[in-house]
Design an enzyme around this catalytic site. Structure first.
Site, PDB file in Angstrom:
ATOM      1  N   GLY A 405      14.287  18.731  43.389  1.00 25.08           N
ATOM      2  CA  GLY A 405      13.635  17.595  42.773  1.00 25.08           C
ATOM      3  C   GLY A 405      14.523  16.374  42.791  1.00 25.08           C
ATOM      4  O   GLY A 405      15.719  16.466  43.098  1.00 25.08           O
ATOM      5  N   PRO A 406      13.972  15.220  42.441  1.00 24.00           N
ATOM      6  CA  PRO A 406      14.751  13.985  42.442  1.00 24.00           C
ATOM      7  C   PRO A 406      15.840  14.006  41.377  1.00 24.00           C
ATOM      8  O   PRO A 406      15.817  14.816  40.448  1.00 24.00           O
ATOM      9  CB  PRO A 406      13.703  12.901  42.154  1.00 24.00           C
ATOM     10  N   SER A 407      16.786  13.088  41.517  1.00 25.17           N
ATOM     11  CA  SER A 407      17.871  12.977  40.538  1.00 25.17           C
ATOM     12  C   SER A 407      17.292  12.652  39.167  1.00 25.17           C
ATOM     13  O   SER A 407      16.377  11.842  39.038  1.00 25.17           O
ATOM     14  CB  SER A 407      18.839  11.873  40.969  1.00 25.17           C
ATOM     15  N   GLY A 408      17.828  13.312  38.146  1.00 26.70           N
ATOM     16  CA  GLY A 408      17.357  13.079  36.791  1.00 26.70           C
ATOM     17  C   GLY A 408      16.146  13.903  36.407  1.00 26.70           C
ATOM     18  O   GLY A 408      15.551  13.681  35.341  1.00 26.70           O
ATOM     19  N   GLY A 410      16.140  17.058  35.629  1.00 27.06           N
ATOM     20  CA  GLY A 410      16.467  18.045  34.612  1.00 27.06           C
ATOM     21  C   GLY A 410      17.051  19.334  35.159  1.00 27.06           C
ATOM     22  O   GLY A 410      17.182  20.317  34.420  1.00 27.06           O
ATOM     23  N   LYS A 411      17.419  19.332  36.431  1.00 25.83           N
ATOM     24  CA  LYS A 411      17.915  20.571  37.050  1.00 25.83           C
ATOM     25  C   LYS A 411      19.235  21.015  36.425  1.00 25.83           C
ATOM     26  O   LYS A 411      19.387  22.188  36.034  1.00 25.83           O
ATOM     27  CB  LYS A 411      18.086  20.345  38.566  1.00 25.83           C
ATOM     28  N   THR A 412      20.188  20.106  36.330  1.00 24.62           N
ATOM     29  CA  THR A 412      21.479  20.466  35.750  1.00 24.62           C
ATOM     30  C   THR A 412      21.345  20.813  34.269  1.00 24.62           C
ATOM     31  O   THR A 412      22.090  21.654  33.746  1.00 24.62           O
ATOM     32  CB  THR A 412      22.485  19.308  35.935  1.00 24.62           C
ATOM     33  N   GLU A 535      24.608  22.217  43.453  1.00 32.50           N
ATOM     34  CA  GLU A 535      24.877  21.392  44.636  1.00 32.50           C
ATOM     35  C   GLU A 535      26.326  21.582  45.084  1.00 32.50           C
ATOM     36  O   GLU A 535      27.076  20.625  45.272  1.00 32.50           O
ATOM     37  CB  GLU A 535      24.589  19.923  44.335  1.00 32.50           C
TER      38      GLU A 535
END
Length: 617
Positions: A405-408, A410-412, A535
């Protein structure tokens, strides 16, 4: 808060009680201090007798012997008392610092998000040292000073009550000078400690990122910031100096005036034959034995005001909520229906081995890693700003799941929740049917390996970094095997010191690819049951990326693996893919399914294909 607040006294006394060494040492120090005071109180009496004997043209040498013995007693008792009190002070500060150190290590990650490390350093070093100064250098001297004052007054009343009353007239005058200034000293102490903490925080920030400071020519800006904080400290120091410049001359004037009055009045009485010369000398000596401890009490009062400020700051830190190191209450059971596993039911065989370890080695302290991990209606917010919204998915053991998904998106944050750096705002995370918050935190984290794009390396040797945090003995063969599997052995062995090579602060002597491979070797030695890859191959050149990717394949083998992915081959090779947008899962499935059903995922794949083509040598 007022300096005479009873709560501060209780806090300070409780801290003393909790951190003091064995009571017998304190009792011994007090007894020796009393002996020192007793020796000092005897000296004027023998001095009086000696002077009167001189006046009578006769000397009893026993008086000289007793006077010498009193001097020896005072010196020996004073030296031993000082040594014991220094031991007590050092023991006290050691225990308080140990307690603070352990407390800081257990603070929640959210605390470090809001506070600079230099501020914590100031609490552990400067504030504790302020309290140590009070305990080691002022506490017992003040007790002995009080004993000296009381003893001297009693003897003076017995010798000559009229001169004693003249001497006592100076006490209310001194109190009128000292008492109003206590509050000022206290406030200045608080401001000074805060400014010292701020300066320490700025220094820690600049030193940890000194290359950023230099590369952006920020020395002038940082110089201005530091100079301002140093000027503030200078101002606070000068404010305290103003108070001392008032107190010291006034107290000196009071003492000199008292001395003049006593000598004048006493001299007149000696001339009239109403008082012996030896008695006058003894009275003057006793006056100094009262004045000197009184000045020490004034210093104690100042040090006490500073210690109260330090105690307040330390107690604020100790009152901060920490992570649970034992079992904690699980969040209330959710009434939501059970979430179906992604990709395939739990009870179906998985075509990838979970682990070669026997079950007895996989279940540690109640953590059974053969169970699925389920996010059940999980939401999370940073400071009221919602980042994740009602996430529902299940991770079967032994599978590889990719978050895209795009940055921001919520993955991290999902990884941070799994690491239990933060607690969910709503919902729950389950291992099997048990909330992860009901599992021992230490055992839970022991089973997790985390390799991020900025894998942290600490100052020290390569070896110390590889075995960092391990609770078992690790052989050189295990270390070398992990380095080989992580494609790190070759560059490590090129160093003259091999595994004992110093890597510098934050691993600055190593390249990005080398740091990543060390992080992978460290994870291999940790032998995690749940592997989190954030990443892990980003920001690397193609050659380093290939080596790191090969090492990751060794690390992922047979483990439940969650990947925040940007590399196309990693995404395609995952068993299941979750696509996040603004904290919401907008698509999930295999690569082929998402290519057919999810437009944004197709766009992501195309961008990655273009990126990999451009970066292919």
């Amino acid at each position: 808060m007022k300096p005479n607040n009873p709560g501060q006294w209780r806090q300070f006394l409780r801290m003393l009680y909790e951190a003091m060494p064995p009571k017998w040492i304190l009792i011994a120090a007090l007894i020796l201090s009393i002996a020192e005071s007793a020796g000092g109180l005897i000296v004027p009496i023998f001095t009086r007798d000696l002077i009167d004997q001189f006046a009578a043209s006769g000397i009893d040498y026993r008086v000289i012997l007793w006077l010498t013995a009193a001097f020896i007693l005072q010196a020996a008792a004073g030296g031993l008392s000082f040594y014991l009190m220094t031991y007590i002070g050092e023991t006290f500060v050691r225990r308080i610092r140990t307690r603070l150190w352990d407390h800081v290590l257990k603070l929640k990650v959210s605390y470090f998000d809001k506070h600079e490390s230099g501020e914590l350093m100031s609490r552990v070093t400067q504030d504790t040292n302020t309290i140590k100064t009070l305990v080691a250098h002022h506490l017992v001297t003040s007790v002995s000073g009080i004993i000296s004052i009381i003893g001297a007054l009693v003897i003076l009343f017995l010798i000559d009550w009229r001169m004693t009353l003249i001497m006592l007239s100076a006490v209310p005058i001194s109190l009128l000078i000292l008492m109003p200034l206590g509050g000022l000293v206290y406030r200045i102490s608080l401001q000074t400690q805060d400014e010292l903490a701020s300066l320490s925080a700025s220094l820690g920030r600049v030193l940890s990122d000194i290359r950023l400071v230099k590369s952006h020519n920020a020395q002038i800006i940082e110089s201005r910031i530091g100079a301002q904080k140093i000027r503030n400290l200078f101002k606070f120091g000068m404010r305290e100096a103003k108070i001392q410049s008032i107190v010291s001359p006034l107290m000196t004037t009071v003492i000199l005036a008292l001395l003049v009055v006593l000598i004048g009045y006493g001299g007149a009485r000696v001339a009239a034959g109403d008082l012996s010369a030896g008695t006058l000398v003894a009275v003057i000596i006793y006056m100094f034995q009262i004045v000197m401890p009184f000045s020490l009490l004034a210093q104690f009062f100042t040090a006490f005001q500073k210690a109260m400020g330090a105690t307040e700051r330390i107690q604020e830190l100790l009152a901060t909520e920490t992570e649970a190191i034992e079992l904690v209450d699980a969040p209330a059971a959710s009434t939501q229906p059970s979430v179906q596993p992604i990709d395939q039911p739990i009870d179906q065989p998985i075509d990838r081995p979970i682990s070669q370890e026997p079950p007895s080695q996989r279940k540690e302290e109640g953590v059974d890693w053969k169970q699925p991990i389920t996010f059940r209606s999980v939401s999370f917010a940073y400071d009221q700003e919602k980042v994740l919204h009602n996430l529902d998915f299940t991770i079967p053991p032994g599978r590889t799941i990719a978050f895209v998904g795009p940055s921001g998106a919520g993955k991290t944050t999902i990884f941070s929740l799994l690491e239990r750096f933060y607690e969910v705002t709503d919902g729950d995370i389950l291992l099997g049917g048990t909330s992860i918050y009901a599992l021992p935190l230490h055992a839970w984290r022991r089973g997790i390996g985390y390799v991020s794009q900025e894998s942290p390396i600490m100052a020290g040797t390569i070896r110390s970094n590889l075995i960092y945090g391990l609770e078992r003995e690790v052989t050189d063969e295990e270390i070398a095997q992990a380095a080989r599997l992580a494609n790190a052995a070759a560059f490590i062995e090129e160093f003259p010191d091999g595994y004992d090579t110093e890597v510098g602060e934050r691993g600055i002597k190593l390249s990005g690819g080398q740091r990543q491979r060390l992080a992978i070797a460290r994870a291999l030695l940790r032998d995690p049951k749940l592997l989190l890859l954030d990443e892990a191959t980003s920001n690397l050149d193609s050659q380093s990326e290939a080596l790191v990717q090969s090492a990751l394949e060794h690390l992922m083998r047979g483990r439940t693996t969650l990947i925040i992915a940007h590399r196309l081959s990693t995404v395609i090779g995952a068993d299941h893919i979750l696509f996040l947008e603004k904290g919401v899962i907008t698509g999930q499935g295999t690569h082929d399914q998402l290519m057919q059903e999810h437009e944004l995922y197709r766009r992501f794949v195309q961008q990655q294909m273009q990126h990999e083509v451009l970066n292919t040598p």
